[in-house]
Scaffold this motif. Sequence first.
Motif, PDB file in Angstrom:
ATOM      1  N   TRP A   1      33.319 -13.574  -1.923  1.00  0.00           N
ATOM      2  CA  TRP A   1      34.579 -13.614  -1.651  1.00  0.00           C
ATOM      3  C   TRP A   1      35.589 -12.956  -2.144  1.00  0.00           C
ATOM      4  O   TRP A   1      36.247 -11.983  -1.899  1.00  0.00           O
ATOM      5  CB  TRP A   1      34.539 -14.122  -0.567  1.00  0.00           C
ATOM      6  CG  TRP A   1      33.591 -14.659   0.147  1.00  0.00           C
ATOM      7  CD1 TRP A   1      32.707 -13.599   0.880  1.00  0.00           C
ATOM      8  CD2 TRP A   1      33.189 -16.202   0.649  1.00  0.00           C
ATOM      9  NE1 TRP A   1      31.032 -14.860   1.624  1.00  0.00           N
ATOM     10  CE2 TRP A   1      31.942 -16.248   1.543  1.00  0.00           C
ATOM     11  CE3 TRP A   1      34.179 -16.968   0.786  1.00  0.00           C
ATOM     12  CZ2 TRP A   1      31.844 -17.596   1.922  1.00  0.00           C
ATOM     13  CZ3 TRP A   1      33.427 -18.430   1.330  1.00  0.00           C
ATOM     14  CH2 TRP A   1      32.242 -18.195   2.176  1.00  0.00           C
TER      15      TRP A   1
ATOM     16  N   TRP B   1      37.553 -11.290   4.125  1.00  0.00           N
ATOM     17  CA  TRP B   1      37.104 -11.944   2.651  1.00  0.00           C
ATOM     18  C   TRP B   1      38.389 -13.306   2.726  1.00  0.00           C
ATOM     19  O   TRP B   1      37.388 -14.464   1.768  1.00  0.00           O
ATOM     20  CB  TRP B   1      36.614 -11.386   1.696  1.00  0.00           C
ATOM     21  CG  TRP B   1      35.980 -10.159   1.857  1.00  0.00           C
ATOM     22  CD1 TRP B   1      34.118 -10.844   1.709  1.00  0.00           C
ATOM     23  CD2 TRP B   1      35.759  -9.140   2.015  1.00  0.00           C
ATOM     24  NE1 TRP B   1      33.910  -9.630   1.623  1.00  0.00           N
ATOM     25  CE2 TRP B   1      34.406  -8.458   1.966  1.00  0.00           C
ATOM     26  CE3 TRP B   1      36.437  -8.122   1.820  1.00  0.00           C
ATOM     27  CZ2 TRP B   1      34.355  -7.323   2.309  1.00  0.00           C
ATOM     28  CZ3 TRP B   1      36.745  -6.878   1.967  1.00  0.00           C
ATOM     29  CH2 TRP B   1      35.098  -6.372   2.017  1.00  0.00           C
TER      30      TRP B   1
ATOM     31  N   TYR C   1      37.251 -15.332   4.995  1.00  0.00           N
ATOM     32  CA  TYR C   1      36.307 -17.156   4.172  1.00  0.00           C
ATOM     33  C   TYR C   1      37.207 -18.057   2.857  1.00  0.00           C
ATOM     34  O   TYR C   1      36.532 -18.627   3.108  1.00  0.00           O
ATOM     35  CB  TYR C   1      35.728 -15.851   3.820  1.00  0.00           C
ATOM     36  CG  TYR C   1      34.472 -15.069   4.260  1.00  0.00           C
ATOM     37  CD1 TYR C   1      34.016 -15.237   6.004  1.00  0.00           C
ATOM     38  CD2 TYR C   1      33.990 -13.932   4.057  1.00  0.00           C
ATOM     39  CE1 TYR C   1      34.555 -14.239   6.842  1.00  0.00           C
ATOM     40  CE2 TYR C   1      33.053 -13.246   4.622  1.00  0.00           C
ATOM     41  CZ  TYR C   1      33.414 -13.525   6.615  1.00  0.00           C
ATOM     42  OH  TYR C   1      33.112 -12.218   7.172  1.00  0.00           O
TER      43      TYR C   1
END
Lengths: 260, 450
Positions: free
Chosen positions: B399, B420, B423
């Motif tokens: 990520w 990302w 995440y």
Amino acid sequence: MSINPEAASKNPLAPVLTAAGVEMRYPKMPQPALRDFDLSATEGEVFGLLGPNGAGKTTAISIMCSLLRPTKGTVSMHGLDIRHHTGAIREMMGIVPQDIALYPTLTARENLRYFGRLYGMRGHALEARIMECLHWVGLEERADHFIKTYSGGMKRRANLVAGCLHSPRLLFLDEPTVGIDPQSRNLIRERLVLLQKSGTTMIYTTHYMEEAEGLCTRILILDEGRTIAQGTPRELIAATPGCANLADLFFALTGKQLRD
Amino acid sequence: MRRLLACIVKDALLLWRDKTALAVLFVMPVAMVFLITLMFAWAMELTGDVPNRIVLVDEDGGGLARTLVEQLHASGYTDIATDLDGRRADADRMKAAVARGSFQIGLVIPAGTMRGMKDQARSAMAGALQIGQFPSTQAAAMPLILMYFDPAIQGYGRIITQSVLERITLDIELKEKMAALSELLPARINATIAGAMGDTGAPPRDFLAGVKVLPEDWAKESLAGVEERQAFESDLAKKPNSNQHSVPAWTLFGMFFIVIPLSGSLILERSSGTLLRLIVSPVPDIVLLAGKALVYLTVCMTQFVLILGLGKAVFPRLGAGSLETGSAPFSLVAVALCASCAAIGFGILMGTAARTFQQASAIGPIAIVIASALGGILVPAFIMPRIMQQVCAFSPMGWGLRAFQEIFVRGGTVRTAWPWMVYLLAFAAACTMVGWILLHRRRRFGAAEA
């Protein structure tokens, strides 16, 4: 010097720490680690908590110093319930763990400065207090040496003052003299007497019976989570036939079999 | 606030005096990025990675697309899409898909390409046979097949694909030229014969001398070309190089190595009893943890700036190519902060889950190396098998790398890198939460053991 100048209260007989009907059950453990635990310590009292390994001493101290929440019962300090006034109570208490709870790569001064700041101390007052405390345990010359370079006795003395730096009204001491040289042990005992005279209440655990007998105003003996004796050392020894001292009493009550 | 400051000063001092930790945090990643970047600078320029995910936009409809797909399949490009999201691919959506890395190559066959190629072929043949009815090849614009690359695709990968496409177009050209030749040559021969026979009705002995030999270069004249273009709107004009990949990749690797000193510091506090002293102090646990986290956040950001500085100022002088950092510095810092939080969260988890420093120092680095392999730090994700690429989608380092590449080489910002970043932050929060729960459970069971 007075290590705790603000400790004296208007009523020295008022309980500083009270534990009532405390029970502690750990998950998946068949028996409670502590049951029907009652304790009341007044100002300037050194309350000895004795017992063989696994008796429940650490559980009792963990509950009284707000680390653990009991399954049953209440703990209060100066009448404040520890569950509802945790922050205020923590400001008034100190702890001297059995391990050397200091940072080995910081100097004694840096360690004490850090712990002092956690209790809201700062500036010149903090620096002066650090030097006062280090002088009190004979470490002022080594104030700027790393803890990792200290001997066992020096570490124990530094560990003691880290718990007293903020002048707590209630001090928990978990075997503060274990594994050190006689001189350091003697100094620590002398300092604890001074603390007592200044009005600090202490909850004290040790496996050295002669130390407990000489220092503690009252003792509580635990075994398998139960209180099996509570009173002044003199009363308890006198009340148990064949016992000349606290060590005899301890073995009479808990037996001589090994507890691992 | 003063108590938080006290915690920060204490943890900074502890870290400053831990020379091994400092070496792990700064010397190791700098040495890694230095060596890997320079080692791969040469190798990646030459070998790169062969891309295989292609999206084809057929604006022409002249049958060229079908031929192109068949030839690409025959050349080993197995993953060719002509639809995007269930609809026929168009140029705008193709460029967006390539820019975000969903496809590695985008091809556009503009409208009129096939017609143009046929015209070019006939024109070239007519010119060669000196038949004046077709315009010269020089005058007509050459049809172009447009090619868009994922900015992450390196030199050799690009060259291979371009070569394959040029070979395919050459095949098509030859076919069209032959068709034009077949069409035009009889007329030219008839005209030559008729001219040579004149009124006699019989050809002279040397009539074939009148048929001019085709110039040698007729077959070399291109009728169509392949041109590479950028798949995204950006000031980033240069192609990505080894520096472009190694710097973000190994910066992330270094950041995650804070796990070792951070978890070690937590374990030391736990095992020495200092944690007990801290917990029964009037300072909330969150302040104690925040003090530690802020120190390591500073370490991560310092690593980031240091390695970025090396990539920008030093590596190009050593032949590793220049480092483009995109045009969104705040987005870059935001991504670095998110990656740092993920590393700190993982460190907290390791520090609470491991029982001893030995456990943490053994498991931590292994976990980091595995996560970096899965995340495309060691081996770029797009050359992994499809199943591994799917696994990569769950690596925090993956990520982080995607987010960095989004800004470094795709001209992105927080707006495009946010998934990302989310995440990473979610990973940080989950690790911290699990660590917190473990710490409290251990506190209870620790007391039980005593």
